[in-house]
Enzyme design. Sequence first.
Site, mmCIF file in Angstrom:
data_model
loop_
_atom_site.group_PDB
_atom_site.id
_atom_site.type_symbol
_atom_site.label_atom_id
_atom_site.label_comp_id
_atom_site.label_asym_id
_atom_site.label_seq_id
_atom_site.Cartn_x
_atom_site.Cartn_y
_atom_site.Cartn_z
ATOM 1 N N HIS A 31 42.151 59.633 34.621
ATOM 2 C CA HIS A 31 41.532 60.345 35.752
ATOM 3 C C HIS A 31 40.326 59.547 36.235
ATOM 4 O O HIS A 31 39.262 59.551 35.599
ATOM 5 C CB HIS A 31 41.101 61.756 35.376
ATOM 6 N N CYS A 32 40.503 58.866 37.342
ATOM 7 C CA CYS A 32 39.400 58.136 37.963
ATOM 8 C C CYS A 32 39.712 58.032 39.457
ATOM 9 O O CYS A 32 40.815 58.372 39.887
ATOM 10 C CB CYS A 32 39.224 56.762 37.321
ATOM 11 N N HIS A 33 38.727 57.616 40.204
ATOM 12 C CA HIS A 33 38.877 57.577 41.664
ATOM 13 C C HIS A 33 38.416 56.233 42.211
ATOM 14 O O HIS A 33 37.690 55.494 41.540
ATOM 15 C CB HIS A 33 37.995 58.637 42.333
ATOM 16 N N TYR A 49 31.623 65.698 51.301
ATOM 17 C CA TYR A 49 30.513 64.872 50.798
ATOM 18 C C TYR A 49 30.766 63.427 51.206
ATOM 19 O O TYR A 49 31.905 63.042 51.478
ATOM 20 C CB TYR A 49 30.382 64.969 49.270
ATOM 21 N N THR A 77 38.702 63.858 47.357
ATOM 22 C CA THR A 77 38.721 64.648 48.590
ATOM 23 C C THR A 77 37.947 63.984 49.733
ATOM 24 O O THR A 77 38.218 64.281 50.889
ATOM 25 C CB THR A 77 38.123 66.046 48.339
ATOM 26 N N ARG A 124 48.080 65.933 44.431
ATOM 27 C CA ARG A 124 47.004 66.784 43.927
ATOM 28 C C ARG A 124 46.799 67.946 44.881
ATOM 29 O O ARG A 124 46.680 67.740 46.096
ATOM 30 C CB ARG A 124 45.722 65.964 43.838
ATOM 31 N N ARG A 130 34.256 74.221 47.345
ATOM 32 C CA ARG A 130 33.200 73.344 47.852
ATOM 33 C C ARG A 130 33.752 71.959 48.221
ATOM 34 O O ARG A 130 33.062 71.163 48.838
ATOM 35 C CB ARG A 130 32.060 73.223 46.832
ATOM 36 N N HIS A 181 40.497 68.831 34.136
ATOM 37 C CA HIS A 181 39.289 69.257 33.422
ATOM 38 C C HIS A 181 39.408 70.678 32.843
ATOM 39 O O HIS A 181 38.507 71.510 32.981
ATOM 40 C CB HIS A 181 38.067 69.183 34.351
ATOM 41 N N ASP A 257 36.756 60.002 34.831
ATOM 42 C CA ASP A 257 36.311 60.612 36.090
ATOM 43 C C ASP A 257 35.356 59.702 36.870
ATOM 44 O O ASP A 257 34.678 60.141 37.799
ATOM 45 C CB ASP A 257 35.678 61.991 35.904
HETATM 46 C C1 0GY Z 1 36.561 65.121 40.041
HETATM 47 C C2 0GY Z 1 35.723 66.260 40.412
HETATM 48 C C3 0GY Z 1 35.168 66.529 41.627
HETATM 49 C C4 0GY Z 1 35.531 65.936 42.857
HETATM 50 C C5 0GY Z 1 36.773 65.553 43.218
HETATM 51 O O1 0GY Z 1 38.302 64.735 44.721
HETATM 52 C C6 0GY Z 1 37.134 65.071 44.561
HETATM 53 O O2 0GY Z 1 36.296 65.031 45.449
HETATM 54 O O3 0GY Z 1 37.760 65.624 42.378
HETATM 55 C C7 0GY Z 1 34.119 67.568 41.696
HETATM 56 O O4 0GY Z 1 33.264 67.490 42.581
HETATM 57 O O5 0GY Z 1 34.117 68.462 40.827
HETATM 58 O O6 0GY Z 1 37.512 65.293 39.284
HETATM 59 O O7 0GY Z 1 36.296 64.028 40.490
#
Ligand code: 0GY
Length: 305
Positions: A31-33, A49, A77, A124, A130, A181, A257
Amino acid sequence: MGYTKTPGWLDWYAGPSKPRFKLPPGSVDAHCHVFGPGDQFPFAPERKYTPCDAGKHQLFALRDHLGFERNVIVQATCHGADNSALLDALRHSDGRAKGVVTVRRSVTDQQLKDMHEAGVRGVRFNFVKRLVDFTPKDELMEIAARIAPLGWHVVIYFEAVDLPQLWDFFTALPTTVVVDHMGRPDVAQPVDGPEFELFVKFMRDHPNVWSKVSCPERLSVTGPPALAGERNAYRDVVPFARRIVETFPDRVLWGTDWPHPNLKNHMPDDGLLVDFIPHIAVTRELQRKLLVDNPMRLYWPEKGG
Ligand code: 0GY
């Protein structure tokens, strides 16, 4: 185009420590972005954001520094349903990254096929208010029905208080379902209290449900080393993650994360996050399942996972 970050935004931790915990060979950060870079991959107009840049080169450098072999990159997101940055990262990973995307019902079969070839294995669905605007459940169910024949799964992100009202939808999904999570438990409540019991029941009654036991830094109330002391960092999350790992050892995943969107009070040292793993998976066998066997079975079955 330059972006102005959300006020109070915390950037990812530069110069993370080397973990003391030795990851099993072939470990997967599941799980990473990636964020942008914004100049190359613009953030979505509907985002809630605006982050700092956190691109593929930085992610792959972190992977190597921490000792992971592979990544699963999950669409964030802030990029909405434009998966370009994620797909670009997959295509530059030498087969060492798979992905989970966000799509709308307008996605074409050809686009799904192209994403599959790039290494996408899931979509996803996000229910954290939020982070996203509401998407009708019939649209999500339609997407789930279209990705199921590709062998993809659905990743769901929600908060524990919302599980009762989402239950019927989640349990009707036709694929493997992976929860981000642990469904965000309130760790100030007892690990055997009604809220977490419902999550355990969700997994127990539905063998297609998996969980990421990630994000102690997000879930902890007692907090990071600076607040709790190094030996006690995030310790209030341990009973929750450990219970899930020990009850469902073949259906758990772990991820950093990175780059940790929307943290408010501290940014974790990713090396210390890795050192948290042996507290929640206490034997070498549990560690191997969590970090290697399970993610390989879900994301790289072609490698005998
Ligand atoms: C995570 C948690 C968050 C954000 C996102 O995609 C996202 O913006 O998942 C969060 O703000 O809790 O898993 O990265």
